[in-house]
Design an enzyme around this catalytic site. Structure first.
Site: not given
Ligand SMILES: CCCCCCCC/C=C\CCC/C=C/C(=O)SCCNC(=O)CCNC(=O)[C@H](O)C(C)(C)COP(=O)(O)OP(=O)(O)OC[C@H]1O[C@@H](n2cnc3c(N)ncnc32)[C@H](O)[C@@H]1OP(=O)(O)O
Ligand SMILES: Cc1cc2nc3c(=O)[nH]c(=O)nc-3n(C[C@H](O)[C@H](O)[C@H](O)COP(=O)(O)OP(=O)(O)OC[C@H]3O[C@@H](n4cnc5c(N)ncnc54)[C@H](O)[C@@H]3O)c2cc1C
Length: 644
Positions: A432, A189, A150
């Site tokens: 996530e 994190g 991110t």
């Molecule tokens: C209290 C509970 C505690 C739980 C503790 C558990 C353990 C915790 C461990 C660690 C703590 C976590 C801390 C947090 C970490 C983070 O947040 S890391 C960052 C996370 N970020 C995200 O998740 C980003 C979210 N966004 C996306 O994933 C994207 O929106 C997207 C899904 C990639 C889609 O984006 P985009 O618009 O570019 O692409 P699309 O055209 O929509 O999709 C493209 C095609 O790819 C397919 N796709 C997308 N993602 C995946 C995947 N992960 N696997 C497989 N396929 C994927 C999608 O379906 C599209 O396919 P299609 O074209 O055939 O439809």
């Molecule tokens: C406690 C915490 C720990 C984290 N740890 C990590 C980490 O370790 N590593 C890491 O890489 N990231 C980490 N993250 C980041 C996290 O993965 C992002 O915050 C998350 O993926 C959401 O992205 P954003 O914050 O840019 O929100 P945005 O995507 O900007 O979302 C803001 C609003 O826009 C809307 N929106 C965005 N895109 C669309 C769309 N295509 N269609 C409709 N609505 C949309 C959403 O629904 C939401 O309401 C952490 C976040 C938190 C809160």
């Protein structure tokens, strides 16, 4: 020293349970060995006095809280390593084990990301040679990592990430750079002060061509001095709603060079001369996110079970009000409204735990397929992981809040542990994969599935019912199986409604992207209903499956919890069931009538549906309400909180 005397009301309640507590404990732990493992680790932890706070953490400074969390994290990891080394069977990376150990400390661990994402990414995306070099160091915490994807400007839209990794064939290095302020990594994190390495997700450039986002393993701090390396800007992002000791940080690169071999090359590669070798699928880069989403379902269940236990115990010992003059104040557990708040939290923790186990098995099967080069199940698993992560984390977080509120003022105390649990589960709804974004990802999959269903194409298991519902309507009889069929009918109806909505907007002149956006609220709803149907069906089937090998008394109570879950959600979604139309009263059949779809707005059809539906749904509601009320009152007399 006064010995803590267990509350008499709690003892009396525990003496009334109707089944073997140890049997339920084994069921929750996944078997007797799971219970033995857990107790052994808990016994190791519970006696370590350094893990118990002398001063409430809320009274510590941010620095003290962080140092306290680091100290506890180190103790827990050492205990985990000691246990892993002693018991080869203890799978430290089974989600429930790793997260359980770290969550034994009240504070979120600054090494959560090391264990939860850095190590799994090496497992999932590093080549065999790279695993040889880095995996042992990571497992033994000789290097401490995080997952830096991110950025300040992008969290959801991964294709929009701005950090660049440009290959320089003259030195066989990648040059990492943060071209803008919005390209700074933000959130990872452990990044603030803890990690000395990280997985960096960046746009890969070679020979002046961009190949999209790829993962790189990058050392960011000196292994001896722990100071940031030249070209690295890194620090803490500051206070948050919760997760105060997760040590979330920021990271910026100024033309920072890493060896070519630090690109994770299990899937795609860049050769020495800069040639790019494509992966079997670009989507494999997203593998770690899918793993953590799968983990989150089980851990959302775990956090909710903690909150439900606190609320159930409190409800047994708290006495309040005097419904009958002169009578003792009753336990608040006697109030049906209190049961209505707490019992669904208990039922949901079981529903999500069993669904999380089912999803973990599906994910394990997928990773085996991927190792064999078979990507067929990837789209369905991605859709499942997205919606189940979204719904489980949202349900868990809202029910944790409901449990807190059920404990009145004492629920608002930090010492109740509700604020910590709430902060952890609230984060999970966003990280996530943000809630709405995840449901829209699942909606992409459902729209494709619907098109295939209309063409009579055989669908993947979790959407196969779309073909049958699109042809023959199921009969309605008031049984759990029929309620599950009802959820299938509702899901199909919502999917159809969203697909019709997209078509309607396209026919009115919008392009697909605008039509998708105009129908996106219906798309989210369709995903929610698809996901609810999966949880309802999985919970019910898992209970039926396990009931055959458990004592009758335990089977009865678990069956009633699953019935309560089904009833609760029919009543919560009765509006959606209202849209389920019956045809001949002799054998009521489901047919979904959308109030929002562009068709069937004629007075006759709407009037007919409203009349018939009100008769049927009233019957359904009465029977379900009876079921729910019966469950609560009957269970109150014998409801076991012994497990709490
Ligand atoms: C209290 C509970 C505690 C739980 C503790 C558990 C353990 C915790 C461990 C660690 C703590 C976590 C801390 C947090 C970490 C983070 O947040 S890391 C960052 C996370 N970020 C995200 O998740 C980003 C979210 N966004 C996306 O994933 C994207 O929106 C997207 C899904 C990639 C889609 O984006 P985009 O618009 O570019 O692409 P699309 O055209 O929509 O999709 C493209 C095609 O790819 C397919 N796709 C997308 N993602 C995946 C995947 N992960 N696997 C497989 N396929 C994927 C999608 O379906 C599209 O396919 P299609 O074209 O055939 O439809
Ligand atoms: C406690 C915490 C720990 C984290 N740890 C990590 C980490 O370790 N590593 C890491 O890489 N990231 C980490 N993250 C980041 C996290 O993965 C992002 O915050 C998350 O993926 C959401 O992205 P954003 O914050 O840019 O929100 P945005 O995507 O900007 O979302 C803001 C609003 O826009 C809307 N929106 C965005 N895109 C669309 C769309 N295509 N269609 C409709 N609505 C949309 C959403 O629904 C939401 O309401 C952490 C976040 C938190 C809160």
């Amino acid at each position: 020293m006064a010995v803590n005397k267990v509350n008499e009301d709690l003892l009396r309640e525990r003496a009334r349970y109707t089944f073997n507590i140890e049997e339920l404990t084994n069921f929750i732990d996944g078997g007797e060995e799971g219970t033995r493992n857990r107790r052994e680790v808990e016994d190791m932890v519970i006696h370590v006095k350094e893990l118990h706070d002398e001063v409430p953490e809320d009274y510590l400074s941010h620095k003290e809280r962080y140092e306290n969390a680091v100290k506890k994290g180190c103790i827990l990891i050492d205990l985990l390593k000691e246990h892993v080394l002693r018991h080869s069977s203890f799978d430290a990376y089974k989600p429930s084990n790793m997260y359980r150990v770290l969550s034994m400390a009240k504070e979120v661990s600054p090494v959560l990301l090391h264990m939860g994402m850095f190590v799994p990414t090496i497992f999932g995306q590093a080549s065999a040679e790279q695993q040889e070099e880095w995996l042992h160091k990571a497992l033994m915490l000789e290097i401490i990592g995080t997952y830096a994807q991110t950025e300040l400007g992008h969290g959801t839209f991964l294709r929009g990430l701005e950090t660049t990794a440009t290959y320089d064939p003259s030195t066989e290095e990648f040059v990492l750079h943060s071209p803008t302020l919005t390209s700074y990594k933000w959130w990872p994190g452990g990044l603030g002060q803890t990690a000395n390495h990280c997985i960096v997700v960046a746009q890969l450039y070679s020979r002046e061509k961009c190949y999209g986002v790829h993962a790189f393993l990058v050392q960011i701090r000196d292994s001896e001095t722990h100071m940031p390396l030249p070209g690295i800007k890194v620090g803490d992002i500051g206070p948050k709603l919760g997760f105060q000791t997760a040590n979330n940080g920021f990271l910026g690169f100024d033309h920072f060079r890493i060896p070519r071999k630090n690109m994770l090359m299990r899937n795609a590669q860049v050769l020495k001369d800069g040639r790019y070798v494509k992966s079997k699928s670009d989507k494999l880069t997203y593998g770690t996110m899918m793993l953590v989403r799968v983990m989150i379902v089980s851990d959302a269940a775990y956090e909710l079970s903690r909150a439900a236990t606190i609320a159930a115990r409190y409800s047994a010992v708290r006495r309040q009000s005097m419904p009958r003059p002169g009578q003792p104040e009753p336990q608040i557990l006697d109030y049906v409204t209190q049961q209505h708040k707490v019992f669904i939290a208990i039922a949901t923790s079981h529903a999500l735990r069993l669904t999380g186990g089912w999803l973990w098995d599906a994910y394990s099967s997928l990773t085996h397929d991927l190792d064999q080069g078979n990507l067929d199940q990837l789209p369905e698993l991605h859709a499942l992981a997205c919606c189940l992560k979204a719904i489980s984390s949202r349900d868990s977080n809202s029910l944790v809040e409901q449990c807190r509120m059920s404990c009145g003022g004492h629920g608002y105390m930090s010492s109740s542990n509700f604020p910590t649990i709430y902060g952890a589960t609230a984060a999970t709804v966003t990280y996530e994969g943000e809630y709405t974004v995840m449901l829209l990802q699942t909606a992409r999959y459902l729209m494709k599935a619907w098109k295939e269903a209309l063409g009579g194409i055989v669908l993947t298991p979790t959407v196969a019912y779309m073909v049958t519902y699109n042809k023959a309507k199921p009969a309605w009889v008031n049984t759990p199986e029929a309620i599950i069929q009802g959820f299938h009918a509702v899901a199909v109806g919502k999917v159809k409604e969203a697909a019709d909505g997209i078509e309607y907007h396209q026919n009115s002149g919008k392009d697909y992207e605008d039509a998708w956006n105009a129908a996106s609220v219906m798309l989210v709803k369709a995903s929610e209903c698809y996901c609810r149907a999966i949880i309802c069906e999985t919970f019910w089937k898992e209970i039926q499956k396990h009931s055959r090998s458990m004592s009758r008394n335990l089977a009865v109570v678990l069956q009633q919890l699953s019935e309560l879950y089904l009833s609760y959600w029919v009543l919560e979604r009765s509006g959606d069931f209202f849209q389920v139309r019956t045809v001949p009263l002799t054998r009521t059949k489901f047919e979904f009538v959308s109030f929002a779809s562009p068709k069937c707005h004629c007075q006759m059809c709407t009037g007919f549906v409203a009349h018939i539906t009100s008769v049927v749904v009233l019957a359904v509601q009465v029977s379900i309400q009876n079921l729910t009320l019966t469950f609560c009152t009957r269970k109150r007399n014998e409801f076991d909180i012994g497990s709490c």
